[in-house]
Every structure is written in C-alpha cells, then in structure tokens.
Design a protein around this motif. Structure first.
Motif, PDB file in Angstrom:
ATOM      1  N   UNK A  50       0.777  -1.306  -0.100  1.00 22.28           N
ATOM      2  CA  UNK A  50      -0.010   0.102   0.038  1.00 22.28           C
ATOM      3  C   UNK A  50       0.850   1.288   0.021  1.00 22.28           C
ATOM      4  N   UNK A  51       2.015   1.093   0.666  1.00 25.03           N
ATOM      5  CA  UNK A  51       2.876   2.355   0.744  1.00 25.03           C
ATOM      6  C   UNK A  51       3.836   2.525  -0.763  1.00 25.03           C
ATOM      7  N   UNK A  52       3.938   1.380  -1.224  1.00 21.84           N
ATOM      8  CA  UNK A  52       4.993   1.402  -2.372  1.00 21.84           C
ATOM      9  C   UNK A  52       4.167   1.770  -3.510  1.00 21.84           C
ATOM     10  N   UNK A  53       3.120   1.238  -3.565  1.00 31.95           N
ATOM     11  CA  UNK A  53       2.264   1.283  -4.956  1.00 31.95           C
ATOM     12  C   UNK A  53       0.961   2.080  -4.977  1.00 31.95           C
ATOM     13  N   UNK A  54       0.655   2.738  -3.818  1.00 34.51           N
ATOM     14  CA  UNK A  54      -0.699   3.375  -3.824  1.00 34.51           C
ATOM     15  C   UNK A  54      -0.634   4.818  -4.623  1.00 34.51           C
ATOM     16  N   UNK A  55      -1.341   4.868  -5.488  1.00 33.12           N
ATOM     17  CA  UNK A  55      -1.337   6.226  -6.205  1.00 33.12           C
ATOM     18  C   UNK A  55      -2.132   7.396  -5.352  1.00 33.12           C
ATOM     19  N   UNK A  56      -3.064   6.881  -4.519  1.00 31.35           N
ATOM     20  CA  UNK A  56      -3.683   7.848  -3.996  1.00 31.35           C
ATOM     21  C   UNK A  56      -3.028   8.335  -2.727  1.00 31.35           C
ATOM     22  N   UNK A  57      -1.990   7.517  -1.989  1.00 31.85           N
ATOM     23  CA  UNK A  57      -1.194   7.862  -1.003  1.00 31.85           C
ATOM     24  C   UNK A  57       0.011   8.921  -1.543  1.00 31.85           C
ATOM     25  N   UNK A  58       0.528   8.317  -2.544  1.00 31.89           N
ATOM     26  CA  UNK A  58       1.361   9.094  -3.231  1.00 31.89           C
ATOM     27  C   UNK A  58       0.807  10.596  -3.995  1.00 31.89           C
ATOM     28  N   UNK A  59      -0.234  10.631  -4.290  1.00 33.42           N
ATOM     29  CA  UNK A  59      -0.852  12.049  -4.376  1.00 33.42           C
ATOM     30  C   UNK A  59      -1.107  12.639  -3.429  1.00 33.42           C
ATOM     31  N   UNK A  60      -1.480  12.161  -2.153  1.00 31.44           N
ATOM     32  CA  UNK A  60      -1.527  13.025  -1.078  1.00 31.44           C
ATOM     33  C   UNK A  60      -0.009  13.488  -0.434  1.00 31.44           C
ATOM     34  N   UNK A  61       1.007  12.848  -0.635  1.00 31.65           N
ATOM     35  CA  UNK A  61       2.241  13.127  -0.031  1.00 31.65           C
ATOM     36  C   UNK A  61       2.994  14.246  -1.043  1.00 31.65           C
ATOM     37  N   UNK A  73       0.989  16.338  -2.995  1.00 34.37           N
ATOM     38  CA  UNK A  73       0.334  17.490  -2.849  1.00 34.37           C
ATOM     39  C   UNK A  73       0.889  18.471  -1.913  1.00 34.37           C
ATOM     40  N   UNK A  74       1.329  17.658  -0.630  1.00 34.00           N
ATOM     41  CA  UNK A  74       2.022  18.323   0.411  1.00 34.00           C
ATOM     42  C   UNK A  74       3.469  18.599   0.692  1.00 34.00           C
ATOM     43  N   UNK A  75       4.083  18.031  -0.515  1.00 31.99           N
ATOM     44  CA  UNK A  75       5.561  18.151  -0.579  1.00 31.99           C
ATOM     45  C   UNK A  75       6.201  17.563   0.348  1.00 31.99           C
ATOM     46  N   UNK A  76       5.824  16.225   0.517  1.00 34.77           N
ATOM     47  CA  UNK A  76       6.193  15.436   1.680  1.00 34.77           C
ATOM     48  C   UNK A  76       7.207  14.437   1.034  1.00 34.77           C
ATOM     49  N   UNK A  77       8.225  14.109   1.793  1.00 35.64           N
ATOM     50  CA  UNK A  77       9.214  13.133   1.235  1.00 35.64           C
ATOM     51  C   UNK A  77       9.019  11.875   1.782  1.00 35.64           C
ATOM     52  N   UNK A  78       8.866  10.757   1.015  1.00 35.71           N
ATOM     53  CA  UNK A  78       8.515   9.434   1.668  1.00 35.71           C
ATOM     54  C   UNK A  78       9.904   8.774   1.662  1.00 35.71           C
ATOM     55  N   UNK A  79      10.180   7.982   2.790  1.00 39.13           N
ATOM     56  CA  UNK A  79      11.200   7.223   2.855  1.00 39.13           C
ATOM     57  C   UNK A  79      10.673   5.904   3.400  1.00 39.13           C
ATOM     58  N   UNK A  80      11.509   4.768   3.265  1.00 48.39           N
ATOM     59  CA  UNK A  80      11.114   3.353   3.640  1.00 48.39           C
ATOM     60  C   UNK A  80      12.078   2.645   4.732  1.00 48.39           C
ATOM     61  N   UNK A  81      11.678   2.003   5.470  1.00 42.44           N
ATOM     62  CA  UNK A  81      12.482   1.456   6.683  1.00 42.44           C
ATOM     63  C   UNK A  81      13.282   0.321   5.701  1.00 42.44           C
ATOM     64  N   UNK A  82      14.346   0.029   6.525  1.00 47.00           N
ATOM     65  CA  UNK A  82      15.299  -1.246   5.383  1.00 47.00           C
ATOM     66  C   UNK A  82      14.492  -2.541   5.551  1.00 47.00           C
ATOM     67  N   UNK A  83      14.454  -3.227   4.612  1.00 43.56           N
ATOM     68  CA  UNK A  83      13.696  -4.419   4.702  1.00 43.56           C
ATOM     69  C   UNK A  83      14.203  -5.500   5.562  1.00 43.56           C
TER      70      UNK A  83
END
Length: 100
Positions: free
Chosen positions: A8-19, A21-31
């Motif tokens: 959901x965090x890697x592939x959600x277009x809705x989530x990506x659109x929100x972040x 739109x707000x200029x938020x940087x997304x980072x992921x924890x190490x697998x």
C-alpha cells in the motif's frame, strides 16, 4: 513520512498523490528491519490505550475533537521513560514556545 515496505505504501497512487500535494518526502525502512518502526508502533499502542479506547465516546466526532488535547498532553506534559523522564517538547532546542 517513514513507512514500512508494504504494498500500500509502495504502490498506492492515492497515497502518493497526497504526499506529493503536500511536498512530503517518503522514506522506507530497511527491509527485514521491523524494529525501525518500533517508536511508531509504541505511539500507536499508546494512542489506542490512552486516547482512542480509553473511554467510551458518544461519536467519532467527539473522539476526533479530543485528539488535539491528548496530543498536547502527550507532547507537552506527559513524561516519557524512554527519554529520561522528559517530555518530548523538552528535547526540542527551540523550547515550548515554538510548538503548535
């Protein structure tokens, strides 16, 4: 925003659109390092126990309205053993006047 590597965090277009739109940087924890999310998991558990399910609410709107006061208490007044008995705001260099 730091998240785990869930689909959901890697592939959600809705989530990506929100972040985006707000200029938020997304980072992921190490697998395979779930302990990275430990602080967030602890906050979620505390939110559930001390705010969301601490008492019966007459409506979700009432519960939502109480969130701001609870967050202020959590960050400004409630001491945390994990940070030496200090409040989170005490760890910020700019002091209490800058929080809001």
């Amino acid at each position: 925003v730091i998240s785990d590597n869930a689909f959901a965090y890697r592939h959600s277009t809705a989530f990506r659109d929100v972040i985006d739109a707000h200029g938020i940087t997304q980072k992921f924890i190490r697998p395979h390092c779930p302990w990275t999310n430990g602080k967030v998991e602890r906050l979620n558990r505390t939110l559930a126990a001390e705010w969301a399910y601490a008492r019966p609410w007459t409506s979700n709107d009432d519960r939502r309205a109480a969130l701001t006061a609870w967050l202020d208490h959590y960050n400004l007044d409630r001491t945390h053993l994990g940070i030496g008995g200090k409040t989170p705001i005490d760890r910020i260099n700019n002091g209490r006047g800058q929080y809001s």
